[in-house]
Scaffold this motif. Structure first.
Motif, mmCIF file in Angstrom:
data_model
loop_
_atom_site.group_PDB
_atom_site.id
_atom_site.type_symbol
_atom_site.label_atom_id
_atom_site.label_comp_id
_atom_site.label_asym_id
_atom_site.label_seq_id
_atom_site.Cartn_x
_atom_site.Cartn_y
_atom_site.Cartn_z
ATOM 1 N N THR A 1 0.836 -1.206 0.000
ATOM 2 C CA THR A 1 0.000 0.000 0.000
ATOM 3 C C THR A 1 0.869 1.253 0.000
ATOM 4 O O THR A 1 0.628 2.198 -0.746
ATOM 5 C CB THR A 1 -0.916 -0.004 1.241
ATOM 6 O OG1 THR A 1 -1.726 -1.170 1.237
ATOM 7 C CG2 THR A 1 -1.806 1.236 1.284
ATOM 8 N N LEU A 2 1.921 1.227 0.833
ATOM 9 C CA LEU A 2 2.855 2.367 0.873
ATOM 10 C C LEU A 2 3.550 2.517 -0.472
ATOM 11 O O LEU A 2 3.653 3.629 -1.017
ATOM 12 C CB LEU A 2 3.912 2.162 1.965
ATOM 13 C CG LEU A 2 3.468 2.196 3.432
ATOM 14 C CD1 LEU A 2 4.678 2.002 4.338
ATOM 15 C CD2 LEU A 2 2.760 3.500 3.763
ATOM 16 N N GLN A 3 4.018 1.403 -1.020
ATOM 17 C CA GLN A 3 4.757 1.466 -2.295
ATOM 18 C C GLN A 3 3.893 2.045 -3.396
ATOM 19 O O GLN A 3 4.350 2.863 -4.205
ATOM 20 C CB GLN A 3 5.262 0.059 -2.657
ATOM 21 C CG GLN A 3 6.409 -0.396 -1.759
ATOM 22 C CD GLN A 3 6.677 -1.893 -1.805
ATOM 23 O OE1 GLN A 3 5.800 -2.697 -2.162
ATOM 24 N NE2 GLN A 3 7.867 -2.293 -1.394
ATOM 25 N N SER A 4 2.613 1.680 -3.359
ATOM 26 C CA SER A 4 1.718 2.157 -4.409
ATOM 27 C C SER A 4 1.349 3.627 -4.192
ATOM 28 O O SER A 4 1.444 4.455 -5.091
ATOM 29 C CB SER A 4 0.479 1.259 -4.404
ATOM 30 O OG SER A 4 -0.628 1.926 -4.869
ATOM 31 N N LYS B 1 10.137 3.525 -5.858
ATOM 32 C CA LYS B 1 11.017 2.634 -6.624
ATOM 33 C C LYS B 1 11.579 1.598 -5.636
ATOM 34 O O LYS B 1 11.540 1.808 -4.424
ATOM 35 C CB LYS B 1 12.157 3.463 -7.249
ATOM 36 C CG LYS B 1 11.694 4.536 -8.221
ATOM 37 C CD LYS B 1 12.906 5.219 -8.885
ATOM 38 C CE LYS B 1 12.469 6.378 -9.768
ATOM 39 N NZ LYS B 1 11.943 7.517 -8.912
ATOM 40 N N PRO B 2 12.135 0.496 -6.142
ATOM 41 C CA PRO B 2 12.702 -0.508 -5.227
ATOM 42 C C PRO B 2 13.701 0.143 -4.257
ATOM 43 O O PRO B 2 14.486 1.006 -4.648
ATOM 44 C CB PRO B 2 13.400 -1.485 -6.166
ATOM 45 C CG PRO B 2 12.643 -1.368 -7.447
ATOM 46 C CD PRO B 2 12.230 0.088 -7.557
ATOM 47 N N ARG B 3 13.590 -0.235 -2.989
ATOM 48 C CA ARG B 3 14.465 0.253 -1.922
ATOM 49 C C ARG B 3 14.257 1.746 -1.582
ATOM 50 O O ARG B 3 14.959 2.311 -0.768
ATOM 51 C CB ARG B 3 15.957 -0.006 -2.230
ATOM 52 C CG ARG B 3 16.318 -1.501 -2.125
ATOM 53 C CD ARG B 3 17.777 -1.760 -2.444
ATOM 54 N NE ARG B 3 18.119 -1.310 -3.818
ATOM 55 C CZ ARG B 3 17.720 -1.969 -4.922
ATOM 56 N NH1 ARG B 3 16.983 -3.050 -4.818
ATOM 57 N NH2 ARG B 3 18.036 -1.512 -6.117
ATOM 58 N N GLN B 4 13.266 2.375 -2.207
ATOM 59 C CA GLN B 4 12.999 3.774 -1.862
ATOM 60 C C GLN B 4 12.098 3.828 -0.618
ATOM 61 O O GLN B 4 11.260 2.941 -0.420
ATOM 62 C CB GLN B 4 12.291 4.461 -3.040
ATOM 63 C CG GLN B 4 12.217 5.985 -2.903
ATOM 64 C CD GLN B 4 11.485 6.649 -4.071
ATOM 65 O OE1 GLN B 4 10.902 5.968 -4.917
ATOM 66 N NE2 GLN B 4 11.543 7.947 -4.146
ATOM 67 N N LEU B 5 12.277 4.844 0.203
ATOM 68 C CA LEU B 5 11.482 4.982 1.428
ATOM 69 C C LEU B 5 10.369 6.008 1.237
ATOM 70 O O LEU B 5 10.570 7.017 0.573
ATOM 71 C CB LEU B 5 12.400 5.431 2.574
ATOM 72 C CG LEU B 5 13.459 4.429 3.043
ATOM 73 C CD1 LEU B 5 14.462 5.113 3.967
ATOM 74 C CD2 LEU B 5 12.810 3.240 3.742
ATOM 75 N N ARG C 1 16.068 -3.172 8.550
ATOM 76 C CA ARG C 1 16.389 -1.982 7.768
ATOM 77 C C ARG C 1 15.988 -2.145 6.298
ATOM 78 O O ARG C 1 16.090 -1.196 5.522
ATOM 79 C CB ARG C 1 17.916 -1.718 7.832
ATOM 80 C CG ARG C 1 18.447 -1.413 9.229
ATOM 81 C CD ARG C 1 17.922 -0.076 9.757
ATOM 82 N NE ARG C 1 18.405 0.230 11.109
ATOM 83 C CZ ARG C 1 17.776 -0.140 12.226
ATOM 84 N NH1 ARG C 1 16.636 -0.848 12.136
ATOM 85 N NH2 ARG C 1 18.246 0.173 13.424
ATOM 86 N N ASP C 2 15.579 -3.383 5.918
ATOM 87 C CA ASP C 2 15.303 -3.612 4.475
ATOM 88 C C ASP C 2 13.821 -3.829 4.196
ATOM 89 O O ASP C 2 13.439 -4.358 3.158
ATOM 90 C CB ASP C 2 16.103 -4.837 4.002
ATOM 91 C CG ASP C 2 15.721 -6.088 4.793
ATOM 92 O OD1 ASP C 2 16.157 -7.185 4.387
ATOM 93 O OD2 ASP C 2 14.986 -5.955 5.800
ATOM 94 N N ARG C 3 12.986 -3.452 5.127
ATOM 95 C CA ARG C 3 11.540 -3.535 4.914
ATOM 96 C C ARG C 3 10.898 -2.235 5.371
ATOM 97 O O ARG C 3 11.484 -1.492 6.164
ATOM 98 C CB ARG C 3 10.949 -4.694 5.763
ATOM 99 C CG ARG C 3 11.408 -6.086 5.382
ATOM 100 C CD ARG C 3 10.736 -6.546 4.108
ATOM 101 N NE ARG C 3 9.266 -6.416 4.184
ATOM 102 C CZ ARG C 3 8.457 -7.309 4.789
ATOM 103 N NH1 ARG C 3 8.984 -8.361 5.385
ATOM 104 N NH2 ARG C 3 7.148 -7.128 4.800
ATOM 105 N N LEU C 4 9.684 -1.957 4.888
ATOM 106 C CA LEU C 4 8.971 -0.742 5.312
ATOM 107 C C LEU C 4 8.037 -1.056 6.486
ATOM 108 O O LEU C 4 7.848 -0.254 7.403
ATOM 109 C CB LEU C 4 8.140 -0.191 4.151
ATOM 110 C CG LEU C 4 8.878 0.102 2.838
ATOM 111 C CD1 LEU C 4 7.903 0.658 1.802
ATOM 112 C CD2 LEU C 4 10.048 1.049 3.067
#
Ligand code: 6PG
Length: 247
Positions: free
Chosen positions: A124-127, A132-136, A165-168
């Motif tokens: 949901t956040l990514q959308s 982009k990949p790895r973007q916060l 550190r590698d997940r939202l």
């Protein structure tokens, strides 16, 4: 890195909530003027409830239709459960303000598996933020509270989520409460344009000292150090009882 938080101490909670509501409104307005929308992550627990009610009841001119609501953490319970952070915000604010339903992004706690619920919320956040990949994601405002043990969101001392550190978004088993929580990870908290803590009550005094006086081990709330954003601590006098410096 916001090494020196803006600390505002209030003699009573009424003035703290009034100032917090004014700060919220200013940031919402500024974000909408600048970007056409305001993204806010709400915190749970009991502290923010008076703020939510005040915003809904006393700030009719907020850009509600351009505000987008998320949660920095959620208890893994149904959305109508008494412990639900979504239910708290819905009852105290979201149901009392003209907010389009599509502007509210709650955690899908109907999922059977908390990890799956976390993955879906991450998507949901990514959308929403078109990441982009790895973007916060960069929230305009991240509301946060703090427990007596110094936890914030559902990042509890010693918990696995605190190291991610590698997940939202992750599911976090909280041993002390024997429950699953869904929580933003520290990188998401530290990416916000503004991290704003609301802390009231003497029960938080020891944790607040550990955070602001850099005293002892770094409790999770002290690890909230926005990369480029602002760090605000709104605390009441009772919560400052243990601070070393004269306040
Ligand atoms: C939650 C919150 C949590 C909360 C602190 C303080 O889901 O409980 O997100 O981080 O902010 O536990 O809770 P109180 O405001 O109830 O003291």
């Amino acid at each position: 890195m916001a090494l020196h938080p803006q600390l505002r101490i209030f003699d009573d909670t009424a003035s703290l909530y009034a100032a917090a509501a004014t700060e919220y409104a200013a940031r919402a307005q500024a974000a909408v003027e600048k970007n056409g929308r305001f993204s806010v992550a709400l915190s749970g627990g009991s502290t923010p409830k008076p703020l939510y009610s005040m915003l809904a009841e006393k700030f009719p001119s907020l850009p509600w239709d351009k505000s987008y609501f998320f949660w920095s953490d959620e208890r893994f319970v149904p959305p109508d459960h008494p412990d639900s952070n979504y239910r708290l915000a819905r009852e105290s604010m979201l149901s009392k303000a003209p907010i389009p339903g599509e502007n509210i992004f709650r955690v899908q706690t109907e999922e059977k598996d908390p990890q799956r619920a976390a993955e879906l919320y991450e998507q949901t956040l990514q959308s929403f933020f078109r990441l982009k990949p790895r973007q916060l994601p960069r929230f305009d405002l991240m509301l946060l509270g703090m427990g007596p043990d110094g936890h914030t969101a559902s990042l509890f001392p010693g918990s696995a989520a605190l190291k991610v550190r590698d997940r939202l978004v992750v599911a976090n088993w909280v041993e002390k409460f024997q429950v699953n929580r869904i929580t933003f990870t520290l990188p998401v908290l530290n990416q916000a344009a503004c991290d704003m803590f609301l802390v009231v009550d003497k029960s938080k005094a020891s944790a607040l000292r550990q955070v602001l006086d850099q005293d002892g081990e770094a409790v999770p709330a002290r690890m909230v150090q926005p990369e480029t954003g602002e760090l605000l601590w709104f605390v009441d006098r009772a919560a400052t009882a243990d601070l070393a410096r004269a306040s």
